[in-house]
Design a protein around this motif. Structure first.
Motif, PDB file in Angstrom:
ATOM      1  N   ILE A   1     -52.285 -16.674 -56.418  1.00  0.00           N
ATOM      2  CA  ILE A   1     -52.693 -18.084 -56.414  1.00  0.00           C
ATOM      3  C   ILE A   1     -51.515 -18.964 -56.019  1.00  0.00           C
ATOM      4  CG2 ILE A   1     -53.587 -19.975 -57.826  1.00  0.00           C
ATOM      5  CD1 ILE A   1     -54.972 -17.871 -59.562  1.00  0.00           C
ATOM      6  N   LEU A   2     -50.334 -18.670 -56.582  1.00  0.00           N
ATOM      7  CA  LEU A   2     -49.140 -19.438 -56.224  1.00  0.00           C
ATOM      8  C   LEU A   2     -48.826 -19.297 -54.739  1.00  0.00           C
ATOM      9  CD1 LEU A   2     -46.682 -18.689 -59.196  1.00  0.00           C
ATOM     10  CD2 LEU A   2     -48.534 -20.351 -59.065  1.00  0.00           C
ATOM     11  N   THR A   3     -49.024 -18.094 -54.216  1.00  0.00           N
ATOM     12  CA  THR A   3     -48.751 -17.845 -52.796  1.00  0.00           C
ATOM     13  C   THR A   3     -49.658 -18.692 -51.907  1.00  0.00           C
ATOM     14  OG1 THR A   3     -48.034 -15.580 -53.263  1.00  0.00           O
ATOM     15  CG2 THR A   3     -48.691 -16.072 -51.007  1.00  0.00           C
ATOM     16  N   ALA A   4     -50.933 -18.762 -52.258  1.00  0.00           N
ATOM     17  CA  ALA A   4     -51.875 -19.559 -51.463  1.00  0.00           C
ATOM     18  C   ALA A   4     -51.468 -21.025 -51.458  1.00  0.00           C
ATOM     19  CB  ALA A   4     -53.293 -19.400 -52.018  1.00  0.00           C
ATOM     20  N   LEU A   5     -51.100 -21.546 -52.625  1.00  0.00           N
ATOM     21  CA  LEU A   5     -50.720 -22.954 -52.715  1.00  0.00           C
ATOM     22  C   LEU A   5     -49.409 -23.225 -51.985  1.00  0.00           C
ATOM     23  CD1 LEU A   5     -51.077 -25.806 -53.783  1.00  0.00           C
ATOM     24  CD2 LEU A   5     -50.050 -25.066 -55.943  1.00  0.00           C
TER      25      LEU A   5
ATOM     26  N   ILE B   1     -46.217 -25.288 -47.340  1.00  0.00           N
ATOM     27  CA  ILE B   1     -45.249 -25.054 -46.260  1.00  0.00           C
ATOM     28  C   ILE B   1     -45.863 -25.388 -44.903  1.00  0.00           C
ATOM     29  CG2 ILE B   1     -44.038 -23.214 -45.007  1.00  0.00           C
ATOM     30  CD1 ILE B   1     -43.384 -21.962 -47.719  1.00  0.00           C
ATOM     31  N   LEU B   2     -47.107 -24.985 -44.688  1.00  0.00           N
ATOM     32  CA  LEU B   2     -47.768 -25.277 -43.412  1.00  0.00           C
ATOM     33  C   LEU B   2     -47.930 -26.786 -43.203  1.00  0.00           C
ATOM     34  CD1 LEU B   2     -50.484 -22.464 -43.436  1.00  0.00           C
ATOM     35  CD2 LEU B   2     -48.491 -22.623 -41.919  1.00  0.00           C
ATOM     36  N   ILE B   3     -48.310 -27.502 -44.276  1.00  0.00           N
ATOM     37  CA  ILE B   3     -48.453 -28.957 -44.169  1.00  0.00           C
ATOM     38  C   ILE B   3     -47.103 -29.605 -43.913  1.00  0.00           C
ATOM     39  CG2 ILE B   3     -48.979 -31.043 -45.503  1.00  0.00           C
ATOM     40  CD1 ILE B   3     -51.215 -29.411 -46.872  1.00  0.00           C
ATOM     41  N   GLY B   4     -46.087 -29.168 -44.657  1.00  0.00           N
ATOM     42  CA  GLY B   4     -44.756 -29.734 -44.463  1.00  0.00           C
ATOM     43  C   GLY B   4     -44.213 -29.466 -43.076  1.00  0.00           C
ATOM     44  N   HIS B   5     -44.439 -28.256 -42.553  1.00  0.00           N
ATOM     45  CA  HIS B   5     -43.956 -27.909 -41.211  1.00  0.00           C
ATOM     46  C   HIS B   5     -44.685 -28.738 -40.148  1.00  0.00           C
ATOM     47  CE1 HIS B   5     -42.378 -25.381 -38.005  1.00  0.00           C
ATOM     48  NE2 HIS B   5     -43.603 -25.295 -37.522  1.00  0.00           N
TER      49      HIS B   5
ATOM     50  N   LEU C   1     -41.277 -37.885 -53.176  1.00  0.00           N
ATOM     51  CA  LEU C   1     -42.028 -38.996 -52.587  1.00  0.00           C
ATOM     52  C   LEU C   1     -41.125 -39.891 -51.747  1.00  0.00           C
ATOM     53  CD1 LEU C   1     -44.231 -39.888 -55.695  1.00  0.00           C
ATOM     54  CD2 LEU C   1     -44.993 -38.764 -53.595  1.00  0.00           C
ATOM     55  N   VAL C   2     -39.910 -40.114 -52.229  1.00  0.00           N
ATOM     56  CA  VAL C   2     -38.978 -41.013 -51.523  1.00  0.00           C
ATOM     57  C   VAL C   2     -38.429 -40.358 -50.253  1.00  0.00           C
ATOM     58  CG1 VAL C   2     -36.743 -42.181 -51.685  1.00  0.00           C
ATOM     59  CG2 VAL C   2     -38.357 -42.275 -53.608  1.00  0.00           C
ATOM     60  N   PHE C   3     -38.086 -39.075 -50.355  1.00  0.00           N
ATOM     61  CA  PHE C   3     -37.422 -38.403 -49.231  1.00  0.00           C
ATOM     62  C   PHE C   3     -38.342 -37.416 -48.506  1.00  0.00           C
ATOM     63  CE2 PHE C   3     -33.831 -39.476 -52.074  1.00  0.00           C
ATOM     64  CZ  PHE C   3     -33.095 -40.253 -51.184  1.00  0.00           C
ATOM     65  N   PHE C   4     -39.648 -37.663 -48.561  1.00  0.00           N
ATOM     66  CA  PHE C   4     -40.586 -36.731 -47.931  1.00  0.00           C
ATOM     67  C   PHE C   4     -40.342 -36.607 -46.420  1.00  0.00           C
ATOM     68  CE2 PHE C   4     -44.586 -35.298 -46.112  1.00  0.00           C
ATOM     69  CZ  PHE C   4     -44.907 -34.247 -46.951  1.00  0.00           C
TER      70      PHE C   4
ATOM     71  N   ALA D   1     -43.300 -31.201 -49.833  1.00  0.00           N
ATOM     72  CA  ALA D   1     -44.671 -30.703 -49.983  1.00  0.00           C
ATOM     73  C   ALA D   1     -44.755 -29.650 -51.086  1.00  0.00           C
ATOM     74  CB  ALA D   1     -45.160 -30.122 -48.655  1.00  0.00           C
ATOM     75  N   LEU D   2     -43.755 -28.768 -51.166  1.00  0.00           N
ATOM     76  CA  LEU D   2     -43.738 -27.749 -52.210  1.00  0.00           C
ATOM     77  C   LEU D   2     -43.599 -28.366 -53.602  1.00  0.00           C
ATOM     78  CD1 LEU D   2     -41.528 -25.058 -50.466  1.00  0.00           C
ATOM     79  CD2 LEU D   2     -43.834 -24.692 -51.327  1.00  0.00           C
ATOM     80  N   THR D   3     -42.862 -29.463 -53.700  1.00  0.00           N
ATOM     81  CA  THR D   3     -42.680 -30.126 -54.989  1.00  0.00           C
ATOM     82  C   THR D   3     -43.936 -30.889 -55.394  1.00  0.00           C
ATOM     83  OG1 THR D   3     -40.315 -30.364 -54.537  1.00  0.00           O
ATOM     84  CG2 THR D   3     -41.236 -31.752 -56.273  1.00  0.00           C
ATOM     85  N   ILE D   4     -44.556 -31.562 -54.445  1.00  0.00           N
ATOM     86  CA  ILE D   4     -45.746 -32.372 -54.737  1.00  0.00           C
ATOM     87  C   ILE D   4     -46.977 -31.504 -54.983  1.00  0.00           C
ATOM     88  CG2 ILE D   4     -47.332 -34.075 -53.727  1.00  0.00           C
ATOM     89  CD1 ILE D   4     -44.886 -35.225 -52.228  1.00  0.00           C
ATOM     90  N   ALA D   5     -47.039 -30.343 -54.311  1.00  0.00           N
ATOM     91  CA  ALA D   5     -48.249 -29.505 -54.333  1.00  0.00           C
ATOM     92  C   ALA D   5     -48.785 -29.219 -55.735  1.00  0.00           C
ATOM     93  CB  ALA D   5     -47.988 -28.204 -53.578  1.00  0.00           C
ATOM     94  N   PRO D   6     -47.971 -28.717 -56.692  1.00  0.00           N
ATOM     95  CA  PRO D   6     -48.558 -28.424 -58.010  1.00  0.00           C
ATOM     96  C   PRO D   6     -49.040 -29.670 -58.742  1.00  0.00           C
ATOM     97  CG  PRO D   6     -46.169 -28.118 -58.037  1.00  0.00           C
ATOM     98  CD  PRO D   6     -46.563 -28.307 -56.614  1.00  0.00           C
ATOM     99  N   PHE D   7     -48.350 -30.800 -58.551  1.00  0.00           N
ATOM    100  CA  PHE D   7     -48.807 -32.056 -59.157  1.00  0.00           C
ATOM    101  C   PHE D   7     -50.162 -32.456 -58.583  1.00  0.00           C
ATOM    102  CE2 PHE D   7     -44.238 -32.354 -59.928  1.00  0.00           C
ATOM    103  CZ  PHE D   7     -44.207 -32.840 -61.223  1.00  0.00           C
ATOM    104  N   PHE D   8     -50.296 -32.319 -57.261  1.00  0.00           N
ATOM    105  CA  PHE D   8     -51.557 -32.666 -56.610  1.00  0.00           C
ATOM    106  C   PHE D   8     -52.693 -31.786 -57.126  1.00  0.00           C
ATOM    107  CE2 PHE D   8     -54.622 -31.686 -53.243  1.00  0.00           C
ATOM    108  CZ  PHE D   8     -55.156 -32.956 -53.026  1.00  0.00           C
ATOM    109  N   VAL D   9     -52.427 -30.494 -57.245  1.00  0.00           N
ATOM    110  CA  VAL D   9     -53.478 -29.546 -57.658  1.00  0.00           C
ATOM    111  C   VAL D   9     -54.003 -29.871 -59.049  1.00  0.00           C
ATOM    112  CG1 VAL D   9     -53.854 -27.144 -58.348  1.00  0.00           C
ATOM    113  CG2 VAL D   9     -52.816 -27.652 -56.147  1.00  0.00           C
ATOM    114  N   VAL D  10     -53.134 -30.230 -59.983  1.00  0.00           N
ATOM    115  CA  VAL D  10     -53.600 -30.462 -61.355  1.00  0.00           C
ATOM    116  C   VAL D  10     -54.141 -31.868 -61.559  1.00  0.00           C
ATOM    117  CG1 VAL D  10     -52.054 -28.735 -62.324  1.00  0.00           C
ATOM    118  CG2 VAL D  10     -51.279 -31.098 -62.160  1.00  0.00           C
TER     119      VAL D  10
END
Length: 579
Positions: free
Chosen positions: A233-237, A242-246, A327-330, A338-347
């Protein structure tokens, strides 16, 4: 001809190193090959790998190896974390349970391969040296993980100093509550975590056109599946992040703005849909989730701010700071952001939060979604923009060290050594004596306190134990008369009663981990609390009922039925009406 020269370096292979072992393990499971035979095959693989490692180390040179040897030594100094009743004792038990298991398929943990791998290394270690060996084993996994994180950080850093500091931040911030990576270092989770990090490294290599090796990803997913499937599950997220950030990094400005607008609209629609779904009792799996996950809000998101839930203990101050920096340095660090925001977004997004609740139905473990990436990466990248390396390192250490809430740093835990009395090192003598003098106890019930039962049974691979770490039976408080002990022995076919002499128990030391984490009741690691004076006196009365008494080191008395001793430990069921 040196065949090892054509092989990749061991750290490049990462979790793929375990594929030959995994193949043998699966074949042995399918064919029901006896565990001793599989162990011998694993020993042969160990020997081949050692030859490869020594060759690779000689070619790499001391200058390359020295920093990682230093990391290994530092992480080995405190030894494995073995404070009772922490989960570390469950991992210890699973490792040594293999000594009495006939075939792989008969093990309760057959689907967690790395316990068997660890057993083939640690199983022949004598009881007095096991804790030291577990410390080296723990340090091996921690160092291996640190090396893989370092390789991952290299893909995200233009600054050559950043990977080392990001690895330090990972070790200091990863985890939940006060418990860091070391808490998992003897479990099957850590190999799955290494495979997870390697998948993300492989994906970055592909996107950055370094190497086209995506074919290894299914193999790494197999390693996760047979160790700790949550990492899939972590791998999918993480892969999606990473794909979105790239994409964001390469996309022109108009497309970026369009993406952000679409993202905000999707969040609003998701909140509305979640609010509606939470009000329809029979809607799909909503009714079930509401009963099992108390942290759900009326909109279907998760209460990560709740002090009573596990999320706040996982995020801590460093998590909040990292989210703000992401958020500031996105724009500057889109992949790390994106990796930092991702778990916050999911929950927080109702649609993904409800999906997560369905995928991970045990509500308490939902906090592990934040293991997608430690918050230290974006923190280090942001700090190095404005500060010299030493100042950034001090700030990271300042955030990573304090374990108390709301800081929840895990650097202190990485080097923390629990008091010996809380690790019950004295029970190693007891387990050794029983193994050498009463091997028959392996196959019958032993009436004793839960702590003694668990620790001794762990060392002996004894599956007959009825002990419970986190919910003690407190049998030794209930059996307060000789008659009750005899009746229990008859009912459960017990072959002995092992009683600690309360006056000789070591002085109890407060548990700093229990007080800081509130993860378990401090009394559950207090042996004097579990053993009542009445039980000790009642057990002494067994000598008047045709039972024998023999001292067992360091401060126990073992009571056995006379006929059981005469039969040298053969099957005997004591009776309260023994003539």
């Amino acid at each position: 001809m040196n065949l090892t020269r054509s092989l990749p370096r061991p750290d490049e292979a990462g979790a793929l190193l375990f594929l030959p072992y995994l193949a043998v393990y699966i074949i042995a499971w399918a064919l029901q090959i006896p565990v001793p035979a599989v162990t011998i095959i694993f020993w042969g693989l160990h020997a081949l790998y050692l030859a490869w490692f020594f060759t690779a180390a000689r070619e790499a040179g001391l200058q390359t190896l020295l920093p990682w040897l230093a990391v290994f030594v530092v992480l080995a100094l405190p030894g494995a974390y073995l404070e009772y009743p922490s989960d570390a004792w469950e991992h210890f038990r699973r490792l040594y349970s293999w000594q009495t298991i006939p075939t792989i398929g008969t093990s309760e943990t057959w689907h967690k391969f790395s316990y068997f791998w660890g057993w083939t290394i640690l199983g022949s270690i004598p009881i007095p040296y096991r804790r030291f060996a577990l410390g080296l084993y723990s340090s091996f996994w921690l160092t291996f993980t640190a090396r893989m994180i370092y390789r991952f950080a290299l893909r995200l850093s233009d600054d050559k100093r950043a990977p080392a500091l990001k690895t330090f931040a990972y070790l200091g911030l990863f985890g939940s509550n006060i418990f860091g990576l070391r808490y998992y270092s003897t479990s099957s989770t850590i190999l799955a975590l290494i495979a997870f990090v390697q998948v993300e490294t492989t994906l970055l290599d592909f996107l950055q056109r370094r190497r086209k090796v995506l074919w290894t990803i299914p193999l790494l997913l197999a390693v996760m599946a047979l160790n700790h499937a949550e990492e899939i599950i972590l791998t999918a997220l993480a892969s999606a992040a990473i794909l979105i950030g790239h994409w964001y990094e390469k996309a022109p400005a108009p497309k970026r703005r369009l993406f952000l607008r679409a993202f905000l609209i999707a969040c609003i629609l998701s909140a509305v849909a979640g609010w509606v779904a939470m009000r329809i009792n029979g809607y799909f799996f909503i009714a079930h989730i509401r009963n099992t996950v108390p942290e759900l809000t009326r909109y279907g998101s998760l209460k990560i701010w709740s002090r009573t839930g596990p999320f706040a203990d996982t995020i801590g101050i460093s998590g909040v700071v990292s989210l703000l920096l992401a958020l500031v340095f996105f724009r500057q660090f889109p992949i790390e952001g994106a990796l930092t925001i991702a778990p916050f977004f999911v929950v927080l997004c109702p649609a993904t939060a409800l999906l997560l609740c369905w995928l991970m139905p045990t509500g308490y473990i939902l906090y592990r979604i934040f293991y997608v990436l430690p918050f230290g990466f974006i923190l280090v990248s942001s700090l190095l923009r404005a500060l010299p390396f030493w100042a950034a390192g001090l700030l990271v250490a300042a955030l990573a060290f304090p374990p108390a809430f709301p800081w929840r740093g895990r650097l202190a835990f990485l080097l923390y050594r629990a008091p010996a009395v809380r690790e019950f090192t004295h029970l190693d003598q007891t387990a050794r004596w029983i193994k050498e003098n009463r091997p028959g106890i392996l196959t019958c019930e032993l009436i004793t306190d839960d702590i003694t039962d668990w620790v001794v049974s762990t060392h002996l691979g004894r599956n007959f134990s009825r002990a419970n770490r986190l919910a003690p039976r407190l049998l030794t408080q209930k059996l307060d008369t000789t008659e009750k002990i005899l009746d229990h022995a008859q009912k459960h076919k017990a072959c002995g009663v092992l009683v600690a002499r309360r006056s000789e128990l070591p002085a109890e030391t407060p548990s700093r981990a229990a007080r800081l984490s509130h993860h378990w009741d401090e009394n559950k690691g207090d042996q004097s609390w579990q053993i009542s004076a009445e039980f000790e006196a009642a057990a002494a009365g067994l000598t008047n009922n045709h039972w024998t008494q023999i001292p067992v080191p360091p401060f126990y008395n073992l009571y056995e039925p006379v006929d059981h001793v005469r039969n040298h430990g053969k099957e005997f069921y004591p009776r309260s009406d023994h003539p």
